[in-house]
Design a protein around this motif. Structure first.
Motif, PDB file in Angstrom:
ATOM      1  N   LEU A  56       0.755  -1.165  -0.108  1.00  0.00           N
ATOM      2  CA  LEU A  56      -0.003   0.011  -0.070  1.00  0.00           C
ATOM      3  C   LEU A  56       1.084   1.211  -0.024  1.00  0.00           C
ATOM      4  CD1 LEU A  56      -2.686  -1.180   2.694  1.00  0.00           C
ATOM      5  CD2 LEU A  56      -3.071  -0.903   0.131  1.00  0.00           C
ATOM      6  N   PRO A  57       0.662   2.351  -0.764  1.00  0.00           N
ATOM      7  CA  PRO A  57       1.081   3.506  -0.650  1.00  0.00           C
ATOM      8  C   PRO A  57       1.349   4.659   0.458  1.00  0.00           C
ATOM      9  CG  PRO A  57      -0.716   3.906  -1.756  1.00  0.00           C
ATOM     10  CD  PRO A  57      -0.760   2.343  -1.430  1.00  0.00           C
ATOM     11  N   GLN A  58       0.487   3.912   1.583  1.00  0.00           N
ATOM     12  CA  GLN A  58       0.675   4.873   2.763  1.00  0.00           C
ATOM     13  C   GLN A  58       1.625   4.456   3.741  1.00  0.00           C
ATOM     14  OE1 GLN A  58      -2.394   3.440   1.589  1.00  0.00           O
ATOM     15  NE2 GLN A  58      -3.521   5.072   0.892  1.00  0.00           N
ATOM     16  N   HIS A  59       2.096   5.501   4.413  1.00  0.00           N
ATOM     17  CA  HIS A  59       2.995   5.272   5.544  1.00  0.00           C
ATOM     18  C   HIS A  59       2.399   4.409   6.353  1.00  0.00           C
ATOM     19  CE1 HIS A  59       6.618   6.145   7.826  1.00  0.00           C
ATOM     20  NE2 HIS A  59       5.879   6.488   8.666  1.00  0.00           N
ATOM     21  N   LYS A  60       3.146   3.511   6.915  1.00  0.00           N
ATOM     22  CA  LYS A  60       2.977   2.434   7.798  1.00  0.00           C
ATOM     23  C   LYS A  60       3.720   2.512   8.903  1.00  0.00           C
ATOM     24  CE  LYS A  60       3.510  -0.134   3.944  1.00  0.00           C
ATOM     25  NZ  LYS A  60       3.174   0.936   2.855  1.00  0.00           N
ATOM     26  N   VAL A  61       3.016   2.108  10.101  1.00  0.00           N
ATOM     27  CA  VAL A  61       3.554   2.357  11.379  1.00  0.00           C
ATOM     28  C   VAL A  61       2.989   0.924  12.335  1.00  0.00           C
ATOM     29  CG1 VAL A  61       3.997   3.740  13.743  1.00  0.00           C
ATOM     30  CG2 VAL A  61       3.700   4.742  11.579  1.00  0.00           C
ATOM     31  N   VAL A  62       4.078   0.082  12.558  1.00  0.00           N
ATOM     32  CA  VAL A  62       3.620  -1.041  13.388  1.00  0.00           C
ATOM     33  C   VAL A  62       3.662  -0.510  14.674  1.00  0.00           C
ATOM     34  CG1 VAL A  62       3.935  -3.516  13.951  1.00  0.00           C
ATOM     35  CG2 VAL A  62       4.167  -2.892  11.669  1.00  0.00           C
ATOM     36  N   TYR A  63       2.500  -0.576  15.735  1.00  0.00           N
ATOM     37  CA  TYR A  63       2.655  -0.564  17.003  1.00  0.00           C
ATOM     38  C   TYR A  63       2.719  -1.812  17.727  1.00  0.00           C
ATOM     39  CZ  TYR A  63       2.147   4.536  17.131  1.00  0.00           C
ATOM     40  OH  TYR A  63       2.162   5.850  16.758  1.00  0.00           O
ATOM     41  N   TYR A  64       3.853  -2.322  18.467  1.00  0.00           N
ATOM     42  CA  TYR A  64       4.063  -3.455  19.002  1.00  0.00           C
ATOM     43  C   TYR A  64       3.770  -3.341  20.526  1.00  0.00           C
ATOM     44  CZ  TYR A  64       7.569  -4.944  15.540  1.00  0.00           C
ATOM     45  OH  TYR A  64       8.122  -5.125  14.497  1.00  0.00           O
ATOM     46  N   ALA A  65       2.898  -4.330  21.021  1.00  0.00           N
ATOM     47  CA  ALA A  65       2.396  -4.337  22.390  1.00  0.00           C
ATOM     48  C   ALA A  65       3.586  -4.178  23.611  1.00  0.00           C
ATOM     49  CB  ALA A  65       1.400  -5.535  22.515  1.00  0.00           C
ATOM     50  N   GLU A  66       4.474  -4.992  23.201  1.00  0.00           N
ATOM     51  CA  GLU A  66       5.307  -5.037  24.488  1.00  0.00           C
ATOM     52  C   GLU A  66       6.721  -4.658  24.068  1.00  0.00           C
ATOM     53  OE1 GLU A  66       5.710  -8.892  26.165  1.00  0.00           O
ATOM     54  OE2 GLU A  66       3.551  -9.206  26.475  1.00  0.00           O
ATOM     55  N   ARG A  67       7.380  -4.733  23.123  1.00  0.00           N
ATOM     56  CA  ARG A  67       8.629  -4.241  22.589  1.00  0.00           C
ATOM     57  C   ARG A  67       8.806  -4.228  21.191  1.00  0.00           C
ATOM     58  NH1 ARG A  67       8.915  -9.146  24.586  1.00  0.00           N
ATOM     59  NH2 ARG A  67       9.746 -10.769  23.638  1.00  0.00           N
ATOM     60  N   VAL A  68       9.583  -3.164  20.668  1.00  0.00           N
ATOM     61  CA  VAL A  68       9.867  -3.149  19.232  1.00  0.00           C
ATOM     62  C   VAL A  68      10.939  -4.299  18.926  1.00  0.00           C
ATOM     63  CG1 VAL A  68      10.744  -1.632  17.322  1.00  0.00           C
ATOM     64  CG2 VAL A  68       9.173  -0.740  19.189  1.00  0.00           C
ATOM     65  N   ALA A  69      10.507  -5.012  17.850  1.00  0.00           N
ATOM     66  CA  ALA A  69      11.430  -6.020  17.323  1.00  0.00           C
ATOM     67  C   ALA A  69      12.137  -5.568  16.185  1.00  0.00           C
ATOM     68  CB  ALA A  69      10.620  -7.350  17.336  1.00  0.00           C
ATOM     69  N   GLN A  70      13.191  -6.040  16.001  1.00  0.00           N
ATOM     70  CA  GLN A  70      14.115  -5.825  14.709  1.00  0.00           C
ATOM     71  C   GLN A  70      14.281  -6.898  13.906  1.00  0.00           C
ATOM     72  OE1 GLN A  70      14.557  -2.608  14.027  1.00  0.00           O
ATOM     73  NE2 GLN A  70      13.861  -1.851  16.028  1.00  0.00           N
ATOM     74  N   HIS A  71      14.282  -6.886  12.610  1.00  0.00           N
ATOM     75  CA  HIS A  71      14.598  -8.000  11.598  1.00  0.00           C
ATOM     76  C   HIS A  71      13.631  -9.156  11.987  1.00  0.00           C
ATOM     77  CE1 HIS A  71      18.413  -5.753  11.286  1.00  0.00           C
ATOM     78  NE2 HIS A  71      18.647  -5.927  12.408  1.00  0.00           N
TER      79      HIS A  71
END
Length: 209
Positions: A56-71
């Protein structure tokens, strides 16, 4: 690397997700199929949510419940990552919407990761609806909603709600109508919270007999 943080655009898609950990996701579903199968179902739902949103073309933000995960499942080149704000579900969503509008967005849509029937076409329809309506909402068959979008912040949508009950959608619709806001309704879809909500694609994951 944050996903296009320097060029966020005026439309934003917020994705509220849980960190996929055994015993911490789909607890109502786990009561009938067990925590291992519930986690497998949730991982499948996360994959589906990524599949329908990543292009999708919109800017997308994932909000994590407990901690931000990388990779992880959500590539940093496509999704910006943040931690969900403190508070109950309403407070978390209100803060995420408020941040988006404070950062210059003019159309913001939020979804979770529980709706296997949600499609990219419906998400595109939601953003199209916000071009001519002040609010868009996707009713869930259990009485909640799987999607909410707006062009400016309406804090009342998030206050005094009985979250995770059949009252959420009708109470929110009442708020919209009392504020005399123009709104668009999306198709009614089913969230996956119980074994009965598992469709034929998810039933093998739920170990149907």
């Amino acid at each position: 690397m944050k996903a296009q943080a320097e060029n966020q655009g005026s439309e934003r898609l917020l994705l509220f997700v849980r960190n996929p950990e055994l015993g911490k996701v789909k607890t109502r579903l786990a009561a009938s199929v067990g925590p291992e199968q519930a986690l497998e179902v949730y991982l499948h739902l996360l994959q589906h949510t990524r599949q329908i949103t990543e292009h999708l073309p919109q800017h997308k933000v994932v909000y994590y419940a407990e901690r931000v995960a990388q990779h992880d499942l959500w590539p940093e080149t496509v999704y910006e990552k943040r931690l969900q704000p403190a508070g109950d579900l309403g407070q978390k969503m209100e803060a995420a919407f408020a941040a988006a509008f404070a950062e210059g967005c003019t159309a913001v849509v939020i979804i979770g990761s529980d709706c296997h029937q949600l499609t990219g076409q419906i998400l595109a329809q939601a953003f199209d609806a916000l071009k001519t309506h002040e609010v868009v909402i996707g009713p869930a068959l259990d009485g909640g909603y799987y999607l909410l979008g707006m062009r400016s912040l309406h804090p009342g949508f998030f206050h005094n709600k009985r979250w995770s009950t059949e009252h959420v959608f009708p109470d929110t619709l009442r708020d919209i109508e009392q504020l005399h806001l123009s709104y668009s309704l999306l198709p009614s879809l089913s969230d996956v919270d119980h074994a009965a909500d598992l469709d034929e694609d998810l039933w093998p994951l739920g170990n149907k007999g």
